[in-house]
Design a protein around this motif. Structure first.
Motif, PDB file in Angstrom:
ATOM      1  N   ASN A  27       0.867  -1.169   0.000  1.00 39.73           N
ATOM      2  CA  ASN A  27       0.000   0.000   0.000  1.00 39.73           C
ATOM      3  C   ASN A  27       0.910   1.227   0.000  1.00 39.73           C
ATOM      4  OD1 ASN A  27      -2.077   1.789   0.176  1.00 39.73           O
ATOM      5  ND2 ASN A  27      -2.563   1.368   2.310  1.00 39.73           N
ATOM      6  N   PRO A  28       1.114   1.856  -1.163  1.00 40.00           N
ATOM      7  CA  PRO A  28       2.034   2.989  -1.226  1.00 40.00           C
ATOM      8  C   PRO A  28       1.518   4.191  -0.440  1.00 40.00           C
ATOM      9  CG  PRO A  28       0.934   2.703  -3.330  1.00 40.00           C
ATOM     10  CD  PRO A  28       0.510   1.573  -2.453  1.00 40.00           C
ATOM     11  N   GLU A  29       2.457   4.963   0.091  1.00 42.10           N
ATOM     12  CA  GLU A  29       2.134   6.152   0.868  1.00 42.10           C
ATOM     13  C   GLU A  29       2.654   7.384   0.148  1.00 42.10           C
ATOM     14  OE1 GLU A  29       3.835   5.619   4.730  1.00 42.10           O
ATOM     15  OE2 GLU A  29       2.670   3.814   5.120  1.00 42.10           O
ATOM     16  N   VAL A  30       2.055   8.525   0.444  1.00 41.16           N
ATOM     17  CA  VAL A  30       2.512   9.781  -0.143  1.00 41.16           C
ATOM     18  C   VAL A  30       3.909  10.079   0.392  1.00 41.16           C
ATOM     19  CG1 VAL A  30       2.096  12.262  -0.321  1.00 41.16           C
ATOM     20  CG2 VAL A  30       0.160  10.675  -0.355  1.00 41.16           C
ATOM     21  N   VAL A  31       4.862  10.254  -0.524  1.00 37.22           N
ATOM     22  CA  VAL A  31       6.242  10.554  -0.141  1.00 37.22           C
ATOM     23  C   VAL A  31       6.689  11.912  -0.663  1.00 37.22           C
ATOM     24  CG1 VAL A  31       6.942   8.137   0.081  1.00 37.22           C
ATOM     25  CG2 VAL A  31       7.183   9.292  -2.125  1.00 37.22           C
ATOM     26  N   ALA A  59      -3.599   2.684  -4.408  1.00 31.29           N
ATOM     27  CA  ALA A  59      -2.698   3.752  -4.844  1.00 31.29           C
ATOM     28  C   ALA A  59      -3.492   4.899  -5.467  1.00 31.29           C
ATOM     29  CB  ALA A  59      -1.668   3.208  -5.833  1.00 31.29           C
ATOM     30  N   GLN A  60      -4.450   4.569  -6.324  1.00 30.58           N
ATOM     31  CA  GLN A  60      -5.288   5.588  -6.959  1.00 30.58           C
ATOM     32  C   GLN A  60      -6.069   6.374  -5.905  1.00 30.58           C
ATOM     33  OE1 GLN A  60      -5.635   6.048 -10.431  1.00 30.58           O
ATOM     34  NE2 GLN A  60      -6.863   7.860 -10.000  1.00 30.58           N
ATOM     35  N   GLY A  61      -6.614   5.670  -4.923  1.00 28.54           N
ATOM     36  CA  GLY A  61      -7.367   6.333  -3.859  1.00 28.54           C
ATOM     37  C   GLY A  61      -6.495   7.246  -3.012  1.00 28.54           C
ATOM     38  N   ALA A  63      -3.662   8.727  -3.941  1.00 29.08           N
ATOM     39  CA  ALA A  63      -3.283   9.882  -4.758  1.00 29.08           C
ATOM     40  C   ALA A  63      -4.462  10.840  -4.923  1.00 29.08           C
ATOM     41  CB  ALA A  63      -2.775   9.427  -6.116  1.00 29.08           C
ATOM     42  N   THR A  64      -5.652  10.308  -5.133  1.00 34.09           N
ATOM     43  CA  THR A  64      -6.835  11.155  -5.291  1.00 34.09           C
ATOM     44  C   THR A  64      -7.119  11.934  -4.014  1.00 34.09           C
ATOM     45  OG1 THR A  64      -7.803   9.758  -7.013  1.00 34.09           O
ATOM     46  CG2 THR A  64      -9.321  11.150  -5.771  1.00 34.09           C
ATOM     47  N   ARG A  65      -6.985  11.299  -2.856  1.00 35.31           N
ATOM     48  CA  ARG A  65      -7.198  12.012  -1.582  1.00 35.31           C
ATOM     49  C   ARG A  65      -6.222  13.174  -1.431  1.00 35.31           C
ATOM     50  NH1 ARG A  65      -8.311   6.956   0.000  1.00 35.31           N
ATOM     51  NH2 ARG A  65      -6.275   6.507   0.849  1.00 35.31           N
ATOM     52  N   GLN A  66      -4.956  12.940  -1.802  1.00 36.95           N
ATOM     53  CA  GLN A  66      -3.968  14.014  -1.710  1.00 36.95           C
ATOM     54  C   GLN A  66      -4.332  15.147  -2.663  1.00 36.95           C
ATOM     55  OE1 GLN A  66      -1.190  14.402   0.439  1.00 36.95           O
ATOM     56  NE2 GLN A  66      -1.465  16.437  -0.401  1.00 36.95           N
ATOM     57  N   CYS A  67      -4.730  14.795  -3.874  1.00 35.62           N
ATOM     58  CA  CYS A  67      -5.131  15.821  -4.851  1.00 35.62           C
ATOM     59  C   CYS A  67      -6.340  16.609  -4.344  1.00 35.62           C
ATOM     60  CB  CYS A  67      -5.457  15.168  -6.201  1.00 35.62           C
ATOM     61  SG  CYS A  67      -4.006  14.572  -7.100  1.00 35.62           S
ATOM     62  N   ALA A  73      -9.861  17.501  -8.339  1.00 33.24           N
ATOM     63  CA  ALA A  73     -10.952  16.527  -8.294  1.00 33.24           C
ATOM     64  C   ALA A  73     -10.465  15.088  -8.200  1.00 33.24           C
ATOM     65  CB  ALA A  73     -11.846  16.682  -9.522  1.00 33.24           C
ATOM     66  N   THR A  74      -9.433  14.738  -8.959  1.00 33.43           N
ATOM     67  CA  THR A  74      -9.005  13.346  -9.026  1.00 33.43           C
ATOM     68  C   THR A  74      -7.523  13.264  -9.408  1.00 33.43           C
ATOM     69  OG1 THR A  74      -9.581  11.170  -9.951  1.00 33.43           O
ATOM     70  CG2 THR A  74      -9.654  13.043 -11.464  1.00 33.43           C
ATOM     71  N   ALA A  75      -7.001  12.041  -9.474  1.00 33.57           N
ATOM     72  CA  ALA A  75      -5.602  11.816  -9.860  1.00 33.57           C
ATOM     73  C   ALA A  75      -5.547  10.750 -10.940  1.00 33.57           C
ATOM     74  CB  ALA A  75      -4.787  11.373  -8.649  1.00 33.57           C
ATOM     75  N   GLU A  76      -4.605  10.926 -11.855  1.00 28.74           N
ATOM     76  CA  GLU A  76      -4.371   9.931 -12.903  1.00 28.74           C
ATOM     77  C   GLU A  76      -2.924   9.467 -12.846  1.00 28.74           C
ATOM     78  OE1 GLU A  76      -5.375  11.287 -16.807  1.00 28.74           O
ATOM     79  OE2 GLU A  76      -7.375  11.961 -16.195  1.00 28.74           O
ATOM     80  N   ASN A  77      -2.743   8.171 -13.055  1.00 30.68           N
ATOM     81  CA  ASN A  77      -1.403   7.601 -13.078  1.00 30.68           C
ATOM     82  C   ASN A  77      -0.588   8.289 -14.166  1.00 30.68           C
ATOM     83  OD1 ASN A  77       0.792   5.989 -12.690  1.00 30.68           O
ATOM     84  ND2 ASN A  77      -0.173   4.109 -13.369  1.00 30.68           N
ATOM     85  N   TYR A  78       0.664   8.614 -13.838  1.00 27.96           N
ATOM     86  CA  TYR A  78       1.509   9.359 -14.761  1.00 27.96           C
ATOM     87  C   TYR A  78       2.841   8.639 -14.919  1.00 27.96           C
ATOM     88  CZ  TYR A  78       4.151  13.286 -16.689  1.00 27.96           C
ATOM     89  OH  TYR A  78       4.925  14.088 -17.479  1.00 27.96           O
ATOM     90  N   GLY A  79       3.095   8.096 -16.092  1.00 27.72           N
ATOM     91  CA  GLY A  79       4.378   7.466 -16.375  1.00 27.72           C
ATOM     92  C   GLY A  79       4.551   6.094 -15.748  1.00 27.72           C
TER      93      GLY A  79
END
Length: 115
Positions: A27-31, A59-61, A63-67, A73-79
């Protein structure tokens, strides 16, 4: 005829082979990230002899919470994931640091906007 210790070496070899194929879910964390550019970075560690993967929904959830905390509104995977060896012993990498990047998209409308 087996020599003393041969059976133990076989057991260790078998265990290493079995562990090499193990996939674990992280479960990745915001770094890190940048509010101005809307870039969120999530991270996790991938220990040696394991094949660590991030749960894409978690991970999507995350990232979206941080955004959303930043007003997006949301986050999209980048790269692609960025992998860096963080622990080295001789020529072997004992632990990889994995970074996932997400781009924040859209603007969140506050609930108290009075529309």
């Amino acid at each position: 005829m087996n020599t003393p210790g041969t059976d133990m070496r076989n057991v260790i070899l078998l265990a290493a082979l079995l562990l090499a194929g193990c996939t674990i879910t992280k479960n990745p964390e915001v770094v890190g990230g940048n509010k101005l550019t809307g870039m969120v970075r999530l991270g996790f560690n991938d220990p040696a002899l394991f094949n660590a993967k991030a749960d894409p929904y978690l991970a999507q959830g995350t990232a979206t919470r941080q955004c959303q905390e930043w007003g997006f509104a949301t986050a999209e995977n980048y790269g692609q994931p960025i992998k860096t060896c963080s622990v080295i012993s001789g020529t072997q990498c004992l632990n990889e640091s994995v970074i996932l990047e997400y781009q924040c998209r859209g603007f969140a409308v506050p609930q108290n906007a009075g529309w």
